[in-house]
Enzyme design. Structure first.
Site, short mmCIF file in Angstrom:
data_model
loop_
_atom_site.label_atom_id
_atom_site.label_comp_id
_atom_site.label_asym_id
_atom_site.label_seq_id
_atom_site.Cartn_x
_atom_site.Cartn_y
_atom_site.Cartn_z
CD GLU A 121 -3.06 0.33 -0.11
OE1 GLU A 121 -3.97 1.18 -0.57
OE2 GLU A 121 -2.81 -0.95 -0.55
CB CYS A 134 7.63 -3.08 -9.13
SG CYS A 134 6.05 -3.17 -10.08
#
Length: 211
Positions: free
Chosen positions: A158, A195
């Protein structure tokens, strides 16, 4: 997280994990906030008798109380969350453009209940939230080592969203989406090379030092 038996030790582990994952950033734990002081909707879970909190109410609270010097703020709770009426639950949710998010660790605990009947005794909104807050404080939520890893994964996932990383659809990656507990368990703790490069660009760490 409410202050209870599980809170301090879990926060210490999460802080250590996040500081290592986002090497170079300072991680600060803010004081816990009673659920009853946050104006958010709630409902009884569709598959358990626990109270679920609507994530949007928590996100609005975090947005309005975000410290001026914070890059982002992530709320953590031991209570179950739901993002909208059509979803049964969510592990986390963030507010695009505001750098605030919230995560729930409820379903990672071994004592999370299975489907059962809800209470037949109606309570007022304040009474139900007060009872839920008390229950959250008193629960020990015995997290095993594997369950602690899941808490770390959803937290780092998150925070990556809050830093601008999107959901990864390419490789095995912490930024993959998870709509069930089984999918969350299969998600790795580390980002894929794509990423990782995005994260390095945002945070500015050196790969050799991080690993």
């Amino acid at each position: 997280l409410t202050e209870g038996p599980a809170g301090p030790s879990l926060l210490d582990s999460l802080q250590s994990c996040v500081e290592s994952f986002f090497l170079g950033l300072r991680v600060k734990c803010l004081p816990s906030i009673p659920i009853s002081s946050i104006h958010c909707c709630y409902r009884h879970s569709q598959d358990t008798d626990r109270v679920q909190l609507h994530a949007d109410g928590i996100l609005n609270f975090l947005k309005n109380n975000k410290p001026m010097d914070a890059l982002c703020v992530l709320g953590l709770t031991l209570m179950d969350l739901y993002p909208c009426e059509t979803w049964s639950f969510t592990f986390s949710k963030f507010l695009p453009g505001q750098e605030v998010g919230v995560c729930s660790f409820a379903r990672f605990s071994g004592d999370f209940p299975q489907a059962s009947c809800s209470s037949l005794n109606p309570l007022t909104h304040r009474e139900q939230l007060s009872d839920a807050s008390k229950e959250s404080r008193e629960r020990t939520l015995p997290f095993s080592a594997q369950e602690m890893v899941q808490c770390c994964k959803v937290t780092c996932h998150e925070i990556c969203h809050l830093m601008g990383l999107g959901t990864c659809r390419w490789l095995q990656c912490i930024m993959q989406g998870a709509l069930s507990l089984d999918e969350a368990l299969l998600r790795p703790l580390e980002p894929c090379p794509i990423c990782l490069r995005k994260l390095q660009h945002v945070v500015g760490f050196k790969l050799v030092e991080r690993y």
